[in-house]
Motif scaffolding. Structure first.
Motif, short mmCIF file in Angstrom:
data_model
loop_
_atom_site.label_atom_id
_atom_site.label_comp_id
_atom_site.label_asym_id
_atom_site.label_seq_id
_atom_site.Cartn_x
_atom_site.Cartn_y
_atom_site.Cartn_z
N ILE A 209 1.03 -1.23 0.01
CA ILE A 209 -0.10 -0.05 0.18
C ILE A 209 0.87 1.70 -0.13
O ILE A 209 1.32 2.25 1.02
CB ILE A 209 -0.72 0.24 1.24
N LYS A 211 0.41 3.75 -2.91
CA LYS A 211 0.17 5.33 -3.50
C LYS A 211 0.72 6.07 -2.48
O LYS A 211 0.91 7.68 -3.31
CB LYS A 211 -1.27 4.47 -4.10
N LYS A 212 -0.18 6.12 -1.36
CA LYS A 212 -0.53 6.99 -1.20
C LYS A 212 0.84 7.76 -0.62
O LYS A 212 0.95 9.17 -0.92
CB LYS A 212 -0.94 7.34 0.45
N LEU A 215 2.10 9.02 -3.93
CA LEU A 215 0.92 10.96 -3.72
C LEU A 215 2.27 12.12 -3.35
O LEU A 215 2.94 12.73 -3.85
CB LEU A 215 0.36 10.72 -3.77
N ARG A 218 6.03 12.93 -4.66
CA ARG A 218 5.69 13.30 -6.07
C ARG A 218 5.98 14.76 -5.50
O ARG A 218 5.66 15.85 -5.98
CB ARG A 218 4.87 12.44 -6.66
N TRP A 240 4.88 2.89 -10.08
CA TRP A 240 3.86 4.02 -9.80
C TRP A 240 4.80 5.30 -9.97
O TRP A 240 4.37 6.61 -10.51
CB TRP A 240 2.84 4.10 -8.51
N HIS A 243 5.19 5.65 -13.15
CA HIS A 243 4.25 5.77 -14.38
C HIS A 243 3.70 7.27 -14.15
O HIS A 243 3.04 7.69 -15.54
CB HIS A 243 3.67 4.47 -13.71
N LEU A 244 4.06 7.33 -12.92
CA LEU A 244 3.89 8.78 -13.22
C LEU A 244 4.30 10.24 -13.37
O LEU A 244 4.53 11.37 -13.36
CB LEU A 244 3.10 9.37 -11.67
N ALA B 170 -7.26 -4.98 6.91
CA ALA B 170 -6.81 -4.05 7.05
C ALA B 170 -5.91 -3.81 5.17
O ALA B 170 -6.27 -2.28 4.94
CB ALA B 170 -6.37 -3.43 7.52
N LEU B 171 -5.44 -4.47 5.03
CA LEU B 171 -4.74 -4.92 3.78
C LEU B 171 -5.89 -3.68 2.87
O LEU B 171 -5.42 -3.45 1.50
CB LEU B 171 -4.47 -6.33 3.40
N GLY B 174 -7.30 -0.43 3.07
CA GLY B 174 -5.77 -0.08 2.94
C GLY B 174 -5.70 0.04 1.43
O GLY B 174 -5.29 1.32 1.03
N ALA B 175 -5.48 -0.86 0.78
CA ALA B 175 -5.21 -0.87 -0.27
C ALA B 175 -6.53 -0.30 -1.20
O ALA B 175 -5.96 -0.14 -2.08
CB ALA B 175 -5.13 -2.37 -1.21
N ASP B 178 -6.32 3.23 -0.62
CA ASP B 178 -5.20 3.68 -0.85
C ASP B 178 -5.65 4.19 -2.69
O ASP B 178 -4.89 4.56 -3.57
CB ASP B 178 -3.68 2.93 -1.08
N ASN B 179 -5.47 2.79 -3.44
CA ASN B 179 -5.77 2.94 -5.06
C ASN B 179 -6.76 3.93 -5.09
O ASN B 179 -6.93 4.57 -5.99
CB ASN B 179 -5.92 1.83 -5.77
N LEU B 181 -7.28 6.90 -3.64
CA LEU B 181 -7.26 8.44 -3.58
C LEU B 181 -5.85 8.08 -4.65
O LEU B 181 -5.90 8.95 -5.11
CB LEU B 181 -6.23 8.35 -2.38
N PHE B 182 -4.96 7.29 -5.37
CA PHE B 182 -3.90 7.61 -6.42
C PHE B 182 -5.15 7.75 -7.66
O PHE B 182 -4.76 9.10 -8.39
CB PHE B 182 -3.57 6.22 -5.90
N LYS B 185 -6.14 10.88 -7.56
CA LYS B 185 -5.28 12.22 -7.87
C LYS B 185 -3.77 12.22 -9.12
O LYS B 185 -4.26 12.82 -9.43
CB LYS B 185 -4.02 12.16 -6.96
N THR B 186 -4.66 10.98 -9.59
CA THR B 186 -3.05 11.02 -11.22
C THR B 186 -4.41 10.19 -11.72
O THR B 186 -3.64 10.09 -13.47
CB THR B 186 -2.22 10.24 -10.48
N TYR B 188 -4.91 6.91 -12.33
CA TYR B 188 -4.34 5.86 -12.68
C TYR B 188 -4.74 4.67 -11.72
O TYR B 188 -5.18 4.85 -10.97
CB TYR B 188 -2.77 5.57 -12.40
N ARG B 189 -5.22 3.66 -12.38
CA ARG B 189 -5.52 2.69 -11.44
C ARG B 189 -4.34 0.95 -11.98
O ARG B 189 -4.01 1.07 -10.45
CB ARG B 189 -7.07 1.75 -12.43
N GLU B 190 -4.11 1.42 -13.51
CA GLU B 190 -3.70 -0.47 -12.94
C GLU B 190 -2.05 0.62 -13.56
O GLU B 190 -2.37 1.13 -14.74
CB GLU B 190 -4.19 -1.55 -14.30
N LEU B 191 -1.22 -0.41 -13.32
CA LEU B 191 0.08 0.29 -14.14
C LEU B 191 0.23 -0.08 -15.82
O LEU B 191 0.58 1.17 -16.56
CB LEU B 191 0.96 -0.77 -13.78
N GLU B 193 -1.95 0.41 -17.82
CA GLU B 193 -3.24 1.16 -18.59
C GLU B 193 -2.71 2.50 -18.75
O GLU B 193 -2.23 3.11 -17.09
CB GLU B 193 -4.14 0.37 -17.62
#
Lengths: 390, 739
Positions: A209, A211-212, A215, A218, A240, A243-244, B170-171, B174-175, B178-179, B181-182, B185-186, B188-191, B193
């Motif tokens: 985990i 990704k946060k 961000l 970055r 990532w 990637h960004l 939690a994992l 969390g993931a 995390d995803n 949010l990402f 922000k970005t 992106y979902r998959e690397l 793609e």
């Protein structure tokens, strides 16, 4: 008649000595114990250590072992979990009755296991961790081979500043004692140079985990990111980031698991640096000044035809060689006491070019930090100087 | 005479036996034994008393106390073990149950014993009910504990599952977060793609999604927390509010889930996990309810334990009262026993004292004085006897065995002494015998010697005699010779004369001388005288020879012998003998021989010998005196050696007295004069046998000798002779009479 007397005397001596000898020391063999991550996300680390140690042991066994004793290794999986490590270590000492502990993996497991080591006064040889607490002079039974995290991070910062003139540094760290140890090292190194850490972000242990963190880091726009973590989250992070389009200099701490990292990164790995505490393990064909690598490769092949060289297993090999070297010094009267005593002697130990130095207050053999750089085709090559990725 | 009262024989016997040692010892021992028996009896009596008291205590009080104590102890044990059961873990519960069962059975048996000990005396229903209550409670506790164990196992399983679920959730969450949010922000979902368009990702819906995910995280976190605290709750009462909270959180999560929708795999996972959490929290099989049940069980158990404790206390206190009463009884018994012991001790003490005193007295009075001392005395006597001293009489005291022993020893001593004496006597007799033998032999030798001596004496005497005889003969022979010579001369003259005359005739003339016939007559008368003298002397010589012959004719028989003539002869012989010994010898021998003396039947040689001896001695004596006085006396006061030989007839006897005025004899010499070999003469002169022989001869003839003498003056020897007796030597020798 004479021969018989000699043999008889020798047998008597040996049996007498073995009667008085420590656990794990038998007339025909001496047994070492390993509790490491042989399964779970960090399994590559444990498995590589084991491979390397076994390569060294079998190499010695082929030439008769130590004073006629075969070297044996018992390995138990602790999944990089401290609780498991404690259970395993107790079992190794009390049930398997090993002579010494060797090749443990990870800071949290080591921290958990250290009281047991001290309680049983058993040698704890070459743990795969650079944690500082293991390197304190009061730890009489721990013998580290690799340089510490502080040394690694110091080197990293040094190189970054000296080679790349980078001062904006961020840190991705595992949210546990290991990660925090690395983070502390970086902060210390920067502080020494009157610099401050730009940004740092943790990720949950045993997860990807990240990704946060991507961000956040970055957003801070560092020129280099030091990663204190294992290969899966490190790879995810780097991928990532790139990637960004966020492409600082990535330097990983040696613990990351270099080959696994390379495999996880794949194409994304080009230009990623990994600090190492062992020499370049791959037989490149070019003569290296370090013969031990050649020996290591031979030993590895002798053990497994399809075994592939790597930093982890080289470290394991070096740890194994150290153990063999010290045990040889004690000859027939192999006791823990003798072993510990010999370890503390200040004379440098030359393992075919890789020199270890211990001492009364020094339980870390090597202070060497090397740098390697990853290519897109998952190959490493050693570098002396960092440079930016083109 | 008053008759003295004597004891009847049996009583006397009794008295006699009383003095005997054996009796006394038996009596003493019997007394000792009786004393011991008495003391033992006393002891036994006391012991029995104590025993009785003890028995009471042991059989009645002590069992009661013990039973009561046991009950108390076991009750305590039971009360103590029950909580352990309650607190037992799954592994231990089996063991502890067994322990509880054991303790319970002990408890019950203790109660049973207690009831038995107090049989009929007290009301035991109280005990019974308490016992039943406690037992029941324990049973309940056990049941509940086992229920709880099961529950715990189940709860543990749930817990394990919960941990796993939690970690995974939690994992995943969390993931997911995390995803999201990402992505926000970005884009992106998959690397691999390409990123979504900004519009796609950067919109309200996605924000909402993220927020929902965050909220879901929150709810999930809450639920996790609630479940975690649910497991940790101790108070059942707090469970239900927690359950309510959980339900609220769950509802919230479900609401969010519904809103979020299961678009991604991760979310599916998440939802699955949330469902799992839900089941963990809700329902009969949920952790909460189980935990609640467990808490209830705990509480029930605690209640039961408490009740047990109360019951136990009641029981114990009830029992304690009984114990108290029993213990007072025991104390009384103990006190009694103590008293008895004290009394017994004193009695024993006194008895011991008496015994000691008695023993000491016995030892001193009896053993020492009567036994030991006497034994020692006897043994001392024995020792002396052994060492050889048999003269000391053995002391005998008393009339008992020791006295008998002493008496026997005395007898033995005397016998031994006698024996010794006899032995001695025998020995002495033997010695005597030997000595006698020796003496005999000596005597024999002496006799032989004596005979020899006698022979010698006789020879000597004979020699003397011979000398005397020779002298006696010599004299006449001289005379004869002289006379013969003279006669020869005369004859010669005669012849001459004749011749002268004759020749004248023939021749014519010779000288012219005429024969002187006067001369011829003178010569012829001289010749005749001479011839006569010659004849006399020849006869004298002849008679001497005859006498001598008669003397030497052996000792033979006694014949009638004329004493006087014998005396005369003896005188003559002695005189000449003395003369022969000493030329200067001179003595005047006066013979006073009475004609009436006549003859005696004697052995003439012997008597003659005797006479000769005596007379010879007298001669010697006077000669000795003469020699002695030769220097001393003057011419005027000349010593005249004188012998007087007299004989008288006194009836049957004849008294012969020989007196001399010689040197005499001292009393000493007189005492010894008849001893053989005793002589006052020098050895060459005398054998010392003379008088001895004389005495023998006289005695043999039944006669006696008396001696009177004064040293330096005179000696008178009187012999009384008679006819030779029929048994010679029968008359006893008389002691010499002092002058």
């Amino acid at each position: 008649m004479n021969a018989r007397i000699c043999v008889g005397a020798w047998l008597l001596t040996v049996s007498a000595i073995s009667a008085a000898a420590d656990d794990g020391v038998y007339p025909d063999r001496v047994v070492f114990g390993q509790s490491a991550a042989l399964d779970g996300p960090a399994r590559a680390l444990g498995q590589n250590m084991r491979l390397g140690i076994r390569a060294a042991f079998e190499e010695a066994n082929r030439s008769g072992g130590i004073a006629g004793r075969r070297l044996e290794l018992i390995s138990l999986n602790d999944s990089y979990e401290p609780a498991e490590a404690v259970i395993n270590t107790r079992a190794l000492i009390e049930n398997h009755k090993v002579f010494a502990l060797i090749g443990a993996v990870g800071t949290p497991p080591s921290r958990a296991v250290l009281p047991i080591v001290n309680e049983h006064q058993i040698p704890y040889i070459g743990p795969f961790t650079g944690a500082q607490f293991l390197r304190e002079a009061k730890e009489r039974f721990v013998f580290n081979v690799r340089a510490s995290y502080h040394q690694e991070t110091e080197m990293m910062v040094e190189r970054l500043i000296a080679d790349l003139n980078v001062s904006r540094i961020g840190v991705l760290y595992q949210d546990d004692s290991f990660g925090r140890a690395g983070l502390r090292g970086v902060v210390r190194a920067l502080k020494k140079r009157e610099l401050e850490l730009l940004a740092s972000c943790p990720y949950p242990r045993n997860s990807t985990i990240v990704k946060k963190a991507v961000l956040e880091l970055r957003a801070a726009k560092p020129d280099a990111v030091i990663i204190v973590g294992s290969y899966a989250p490190a790879a995810e992070f780097i991928k990532w980031c790139r990637h960004l389009g966020f492409n600082p200099v990535f330097i990983n701490i040696s613990f990351v698991g270099s080959v696994a990292l390379a495999n996880s990164l794949g194409d994304w790995g080009e230009g990623v640096y990994v600090a190492q505490v062992v020499p370049f393990p791959f037989a490149t064909g070019t003569p290296t000044k370090v013969d031990v690598v050649a020996r290591y490769n031979e030993a590895l092949l002798a053990l497994h035809e399809s075994a592939r060289a790597g930093f982890g297993s080289l470290e394991g090999y070096l740890v194994g060689r150290l153990a063999i070297h010290i045990a040889r010094r004690c000859e027939v009267e192999l006791t823990r006491g003798c072993f510990l005593q010999e370890m503390r002697k200040p004379e440098p130990i030359d393992l075919d070019g890789f020199v270890l130095k211990f001492g009364e207050d020094d339980n870390q053999g090597s202070d060497s930090v090397f740098f390697t750089r990853l290519t897109a085709d998952q190959q490493y090559f050693p570098v002396e100087v960092l440079r930016r990725q083109p | 005479m008053k008759r003295r009262w004597t004891r009847p024989p049996t009583v006397q016997k009794l008295f006699d036996s009383a003095v005997r040692l054996s009796t006394q010892i038996y009596v003493a021992v019997s007394i000792a034994v009786l004393t011991i028996m008495f003391a033992s009896g006393l002891g036994i009596f006391f012991v029995l008393q104590i025993g009785e008291a003890q028995r009471k205590v042991n059989e009645e009080n002590v069992p009661r106390m013990v039973a009561a104590f046991e009950v108390a102890v076991r009750t305590e044990a039971l009360t103590a073990v029950a909580p352990r059961l309650a607190a037992a873990s799954a592994e231990d519960v089996g063991e502890i149950s067994a322990e509880v069962a054991a303790v319970l059975s002990n408890f019950k048996s203790a109660i049973a014993e207690f009831r038995q000990a107090y049989e009929g005396e007290i009301d035991v229903t109280l005990l019974r009910s308490s016992e039943a209550e406690i037992e029941h409670n324990i049973g309940q506790v056990e049941k509940l504990v086992s229920q709880r164990t099961t529950l715990r196992e189940q709860i543990d399983l749930l817990r394990a599952e919960f941990q796993q679920t939690r970690g995974k959730l939690a994992l995943y969450l969390g993931a997911a977060a995390d995803n999201q949010l990402f992505y926000l922000k970005t884009g992106y979902r998959e690397l691999g793609e390409p990123p979504a368009s900004r519009a796609r990702y950067f919109n309200e819906a996605e924000f909402e999604r993220y927020r929902l995910l965050a909220e879901l995280s929150k709810f999930a976190e809450e639920m996790i927390q609630q479940i975690a605290s649910g497991f940790a709750i101790k108070d059942e009462a707090l469970l239900s509010p927690l359950v309510e909270e959980f339900e609220a959180s769950l509802a919230g999560a479900q609401r969010v889930v519904n809103l979020v929708g299961a678009e991604t795999k991760e979310l599916d996972e998440v939802i699955g996990k949330i469902d799992r959490l839900a089941s963990l929290g809700i329902g009969d099989q949920s952790g909460f309810s189980m935990h609640g049940a467990r808490l209830r069980i705990d509480r029930d158990i605690q209640d039961l334990l408490l009740r047990n404790r109360r019951e136990g206390n009641q029981l114990v206190s009830g029992v304690k009262q009984l114990v108290a009463s029993a213990s007072t009884a025991s104390e009384e018994a103990a006190a009694f026993a103590g008293n008895v012991v004290l009394t017994a001790t004193w009695v024993m003490f006194v008895l011991n004292g008496l015994s000691i005193v008695g023993a000491l007295l016995l030892a001193w009075l009896f053993v020492e004085r009567r036994l030991v001392r006497r034994l020692l005395s006897v043994s001392q006597s024995m020792r002396e006897m052994a060492l050889g001293d048999l003269d000391v009489k053995v002391q005998v005291e008393g009339r008992d065995e020791i006295a008998e022993m002493a008496t026997a020893l005395e007898v033995f001593r005397q016998h031994a002494r006698e024996h010794l004496r006899l032995n001695l006597v025998e020995k002495m007799a033997a010695q005597l015998q030997e000595k006698n033998q020796a003496l005999e032999e000596a005597m024999q030798r002496v006799r032989e010697a004596q005979d020899q001596m006698v022979m010698q004496q006789k020879l000597a005497a004979l020699g003397e005699l011979t000398a005397g005889v020779a002298h006696e003969i010599k004299n006449p022979m001289n005379f004869i010779l002289n006379f013969a010579e003279v006669s020869q001369e005369l004859l010669g003259e005669l012849l001459e004369e004749i011749d002268s005359g004759d020749r004248d005739a023939e021749k014519d003339r010779r000288d012219g001388k005429d024969i002187d016939f006067g001369l011829v007559e003178e010569i012829g008368s001289d010749l005749t005288t001479n011839m006569t003298k010659i004849q006399e002397h020849s006869q004298r010589a002849n008679s001497v020879v005859k006498g001598m012959l008669a003397m030497g004719r052996g000792t033979g028989e006694a014949t009638a012998t004329d004493i006087n003539s014998l005396l005369d002869e003896s005188v003559r012989l002695a005189f000449h003998s003395a003369r022969a010994a000493d030329q200067a010898f001179m003595a005047d021998i006066q013979q006073d021989l009475a004609p009436e003396t006549g003859t005696l039947l004697v052995k003439p040689q012997d008597i003659g010998r005797a006479f000769i001896n005596v007379i010879g001695n007298a001669c010697m004596a006077v000669d000795e005196k003469r020699v002695q006085l030769a220097d001393q006396r003057s011419e005027d006061d000349r010593y005249e050696p004188t012998l007087t030989v007299s004989s008288r007839r006194e009836g049957e006897k004849v008294r012969v007295t020989i007196r001399d005025n010689g040197i005499g004899m001292s009393q000493e010499v007189m005492d010894k004069m008849f001893n053989p070999f005793f002589t006052s003469k020098p050895t060459t002169k005398g054998t010392g046998l003379g008088m001895s022989l004389t005495l023998d001869i006289v005695r043999e003839h039944g006669g006696t000798i008396h001696v009177e003498s004064k040293a330096g003056e005179f000696t008178e020897i009187v012999m009384e002779l008679s006819d030779y007796p029929d048994d010679p030597g029968g008359a006893q020798a008389e002691e010499q009479e002092a002058p």
